[in-house]
Write an enzyme that holds these catalytic residues in place. Structure first.
Site, PDB file in Angstrom:
ATOM      1  N   HIS A  69      -3.810  -5.494   0.995  1.00 59.76           N
ATOM      2  CA  HIS A  69      -3.696  -5.857   2.406  1.00 59.76           C
ATOM      3  C   HIS A  69      -4.220  -7.285   2.586  1.00 59.76           C
ATOM      4  O   HIS A  69      -5.116  -7.725   1.870  1.00 59.76           O
ATOM      5  CB  HIS A  69      -4.515  -4.915   3.278  1.00 59.76           C
ATOM      6  CG  HIS A  69      -3.968  -3.528   3.344  1.00 59.76           C
ATOM      7  ND1 HIS A  69      -2.766  -3.235   3.945  1.00 59.76           N
ATOM      8  CD2 HIS A  69      -4.455  -2.348   2.871  1.00 59.76           C
ATOM      9  CE1 HIS A  69      -2.538  -1.939   3.862  1.00 59.76           C
ATOM     10  NE2 HIS A  69      -3.547  -1.371   3.211  1.00 59.76           N
TER      11      HIS A  69
ATOM     12  N   CYS B  63       0.835  -1.201   0.000  1.00 55.44           N
ATOM     13  CA  CYS B  63       0.000   0.000   0.000  1.00 55.44           C
ATOM     14  C   CYS B  63       0.874   1.257   0.000  1.00 55.44           C
ATOM     15  O   CYS B  63       1.569   1.527  -0.964  1.00 55.44           O
ATOM     16  CB  CYS B  63      -0.986  -0.037   1.154  1.00 55.44           C
ATOM     17  SG  CYS B  63      -2.381   1.100   0.932  1.00 55.44           S
TER      18      CYS B  63
END
Length: 493
Positions: A435, A333
């Protein structure tokens, strides 16, 4: 409000409210109750994306899984995600509604926040038998009580029998209990039906005189003495990373995670920590990188500020040199964005508008925008092994574009969706928006096996279960341990 409920509050932060609430969810679910967890307001950078694309605190997702139900945004109607400079992003019922500083938050969001809490509880009441509510911090913060959206206001609204949890491991437990009860209003104190002494280590009989005194002093029974269980339960606060053990006697691999100031979703690494042959070490950007088998840049809520800090401390250069020498680097991310060529924030979403040079290890350019992407994903891997199913979720405001390369084979899509990540041709530099990547057992093992091969170690079997099965076992173990030491009778109808 007519709804069966249990409230769990604590004398302090880190008393163990999340653990006790999670255990109660699993205990009651095993007894046949349809249970929903609830936390009116949570401040956390560990988030989860629900099936409808809403954000909630990761702890409430874990509690939903403990209850055997799907996470809903109504289980955490207000999520505050700190961004630095005393500001937070405000998320109400799963959707970002603004960014505000601490002084203005209650002025702007107290009333709409309480409406969201009421509406969420009313919705949960139509679908569940009982709601297990978790408070935050202490219910007796005198300077905050008049605007507390999480603790006794919720308990009074539900007329919920309330557990008061105290951490005895740090000392001062009896003073904490008595002091908290003294500071509660009579109406609030009347709702406290039992005290739970948490994180107890030692011989129970030595505690009995103190329990007898406390019950006589307060008129409230001690309904549980819970042994120290924190080491098997995922932390919610990044401060807990400072206390995590980094040494494993039989670890074959050493993986270093850079503990960025606004590290987000460090729960991504729980599956790595669960691997018996892997030691995960968290270091600050000011520490020496050393020579681990892999370096991970995690997610962050303030990508640009953390990038600048990495450059100022010399950690950025250390990671670049480590990668140039053949070391394995993974960015997730915000960490993925940092590994790119450039990050632009034309609207000043994260602070001051500008363009910032990344570590230039991956050929991506990122623009921070006001529109957040939050969604669950199911994809298929290209690397480190073709065709592995991978599930996870995205939460990011940046849009990353892959730049054309002279050598078309220099970098390849990590998954069947090129927008989710890249890996270089040597499989040394990896980046992904996903994630929960390591939750996928076969993918995790395949990635670790590449590191093992570099060390001349035998590969581990890749036909392993996903981390959720280990998590289920952990939740069962915690619930069983808590159930053996907690009397819930006064709290159930």
């Amino acid at each position: 409000m007519a709804m069966k409920s249990i409230m769990v509050v604590g004398t302090t932060s880190h008393a163990g409210k999340s653990l006790i609430s999670t255990a109660i969810c699993r205990i009651l679910s095993r007894r046949g109750w349809r249970v929903a967890p609830f936390k009116g307001q949570n401040m956390a950078l560990n988030a989860y994306v629900t099936a409808n694309g809403g954000e909630i605190g990761y702890a409430q997702a874990v509690q939903a899984w403990a209850a055997g139900v799907v996470p809903w945004v109504e289980m955490n109607p207000i999520l505050l995600k700190p961004q630095g400079d005393m500001t937070s992003q405000v998320i109400i019922r799963g959707r970002p509604v603004g960014r505000v500083n601490a002084a203005d938050y209650y002025e702007q969001y107290f009333e709409p926040g309480w409406r969201a809490i009421e509406e969420s509880l009313q919705h949960l009441a139509t679908e569940f038998d009982l709601v297990v509510c978790e408070g935050a911090g202490s219910p007796a913060e005198i300077n905050l009580k008049h605007r507390d959206l999480t603790n006794m206001r919720v308990a009074k609204y539900l007329n919920a029998p309330t557990l008061l949890v105290v951490d005895i491991d740090r000392g001062g437990a009896f003073a904490h209990v008595v002091g908290t009860l003294e500071l509660l209003d009579p109406e609030e104190r009347q709702l406290i039906k039992g005290v739970v002494i948490n994180k107890f280590r030692g011989q129970r009989s030595l505690l009995d005189p103190g329990i007898k005194w406390l019950e006589e002093r307060t008129g409230i029974p001690v309904v549980g003495v819970i042994p120290y269980l924190q080491e098997v339960f995922p932390a919610e606060d990044s401060l807990d990373l400072l206390e995590r053990k980094t040494h494993k006697a039989h670890a074959d691999l050493q993986i270093t995670v850079v503990r960025l100031p606004r590290i987000a979703n460090f729960t991504d690494f729980d599956p790595l920590e669960s691997e018996p042959t892997v030691a995960v070490k968290y270091i600050s950007p000011k520490q020496d990188l050393g020579h681990p088998d892999a370096v991970i840049l995690p997610g962050t809520k303030t990508t640009i500020a953390d990038l600048i800090l990495l450059q100022k401390t010399g950690m950025a250069e250390a990671i670049q040199n480590y990668a140039a020498s053949g070391g394995t680097v993974l960015g997730i991310c915000g960490g993925y964005q940092i590994l790119g060529q450039m990050i632009a924030d034309p609207e000043g979403i994260e602070g001051q508008a500008g363009r910032y040079q990344g570590l230039n290890l991956l050929p991506i350019r990122t623009v921070i925008t006001g529109q957040k992407i939050a969604r669950q994903r199911q994809v298929s891997s290209n690397f480190p092994q073709q065709g592995l199913p991978v599930n996870g979720f995205e939460i990011h405001q940046g849009r990353s574009r892959v730049e054309p390369q002279g050598d078309s084979q220099a970098f390849q899509p990590l998954f069947d969706d090129v927008n989710l990540g890249l890996v270089d041709s040597c499989q040394s530099v990896w980046g992904s928006y996903l994630h929960g990547l390591f939750d996928n057992g076969p993918w995790r093992r395949a990635w670790l096996n590449r590191l093992r091969q570099q060390r001349g170690l035998k590969s581990l079997p890749t036909g392993v279960a996903n981390y959720r099965e280990q998590r289920e076992q952990m939740l069962d173990n915690i619930a069983t341990e808590v159930e053996n030491h907690l009397d819930l009778t006064p709290f159930l109808p």
